[in-house]
Design a protein around this motif. Structure first.
Motif, PDB file in Angstrom:
ATOM      1  N   ALA A 228       0.834  -1.202   0.000  1.00  0.00           N
ATOM      2  CA  ALA A 228       0.000   0.000   0.000  1.00  0.00           C
ATOM      3  C   ALA A 228       0.870   1.254   0.000  1.00  0.00           C
ATOM      4  O   ALA A 228       0.621   2.210  -0.754  1.00  0.00           O
ATOM      5  CB  ALA A 228      -0.929  -0.003   1.210  1.00  0.00           C
ATOM      6  N   ARG A 235      -3.278   1.543   4.094  1.00  0.00           N
ATOM      7  CA  ARG A 235      -3.566   0.110   4.075  1.00  0.00           C
ATOM      8  C   ARG A 235      -5.038  -0.159   3.819  1.00  0.00           C
ATOM      9  O   ARG A 235      -5.406  -1.006   2.991  1.00  0.00           O
ATOM     10  CB  ARG A 235      -3.155  -0.514   5.412  1.00  0.00           C
ATOM     11  N   PHE A 238      -6.239   0.922   0.237  1.00  0.00           N
ATOM     12  CA  PHE A 238      -5.689   0.001  -0.751  1.00  0.00           C
ATOM     13  C   PHE A 238      -6.440  -1.324  -0.729  1.00  0.00           C
ATOM     14  O   PHE A 238      -6.787  -1.876  -1.781  1.00  0.00           O
ATOM     15  CB  PHE A 238      -4.208  -0.222  -0.473  1.00  0.00           C
TER      16      PHE A 238
END
Length: 325
Positions: A228, A235, A238
């Motif tokens: 990511a 995170r 993504f």
């Protein structure tokens, strides 16, 4: 957040398809007369149909589409379907038609000339487990491809050599099939983009970069946070974007790709299992063997032995060793 820009599709398609074992075959190039129709049985292959002349119809359990000259239809799951001059004509089976060709007395030669079709398939090892293909629709129709007949005709050489037709390891025919598959898919994604339809993974630079990392660095101990960050996302954002485009999470995709590579290594080499484990990102042979057994209900050693004994390819269906061919 600004919308990700579109980018040329072919590099990513090559990236995704490069490591797959793709072979291909052209079943027939036929001129069809009268009110012809054939029922195409289910197949483990991706089936394609190129229309060189005339208008015809392709019907599945859920869709009916009109095909015109230059159109290409890809049945991505090898599903049952029919091909016909009109929607409601009598149907012969595809096997009956192919047998009539072998006997030198082809069906559908009476009445006025209506169509010319080139039909064949792409074979991809363990197609159902390839992450990228799972995100595509069951039926892809690519419209008005002026070179579709030339591309399909390029596979004609496969019909001239029974050895090539039956081999998954002929490098020339495999690269030809790979190039043809890329051309067909590239046409589909370009068409979707021109029509303003969502084309997901192929259009997003961030997902493209993530796939590039997964495909090239699957032997490393990658984390979602690492990937990511490498594509400039958090995170959570993504993970959401990745799952929306590929119908599975990033680590699920990475693990699928690792196991796909592991099966190729096991089939094509005598590398020790300890080395295979490291090659696909596992710290130990024991951890790799447990994960492989949990996923396929067979150990890596048993999988390799099945491929050696059959002198062919061990086939995974629905997550289990189903057969060899």
């Amino acid at each position: 957040m600004s919308k990700a820009r579109a980018f040329p599709q072919e590099p990513l398609l090559r990236q995704v398809l490069f490591n797959l074992r793709i072979s291909g075959s052209l079943y027939f190039d036929s001129q069809l007369h009268g009110d012809w129709g054939m029922a195409v049985s289910a197949s483990e292959y991706i089936q394609f149909h190129c229309v060189a002349a005339g208008v015809c119809w392709l019907t599945t359990a859920t869709e009916q589409v009109r095909l015109s000259p230059g159109d290409i239809a890809l049945c991505m799951r090898g599903q049952v379907h029919t091909l016909s001059y009109a929607p409601d004509v009598a149907l012969a089976t595809d096997q009956a038609y192919l047998e009539s060709l072998r006997q030198g007395a082809p069906l559908f030669r009476e009445g006025p000339f209506n169509n010319r079709l080139l039909c064949g398939h792409f074979a991809i090892m363990d197609r159902d487990t390839v992450p990228f293909l799972a995100a595509l629709p069951d039926l892809l129709v690519v419209r008005h491809q002026s070179k579709s007949v030339e591309w399909a005709n390029a596979l004609r050489g496969l019909l001239e050599s029974k050895k090539e037709l039956e081999s998954n390891d002929n490098p020339v025919s495999n690269r030809l099939a790979e190039a043809l598959m890329i051309r067909f898919l590239e046409g589909y994604f370009q068409q979707q983009s021109q029509q303003g339809e969502p084309v997901g993974v192929i259009q997003d630079r961030r997902i493209a970069r993530a796939l590039n990392i997964f495909h090239r660095r699957y032997h490393e101990p990658l984390t979602v946070e690492q990937v990511a960050g490498a594509v400039g996302m958090s995170r959570s954002a993504f993970s959401v974007l990745f799952k929306r485009n590929l119908k599975q999470g990033p680590m699920e995709y990475l693990n699928s790709w690792r196991f796909y590579q592991a099966r190729k290594i096991l089939q094509q080499s005598h590398r020790p299992l300890s080395q295979v484990s490291l090659d696909v990102g596992y710290a130990s042979e024991a951890a790799f063997s447990r994960a492989f057994k949990r996923r396929y209900d067979i150990t890596p050693g048993e999988y390799r032995l099945s491929a050696i004994n059959s002198k062919s390819v061990a086939v995974i269906r629905n997550g289990r060793l189903a057969a060899t061919r």
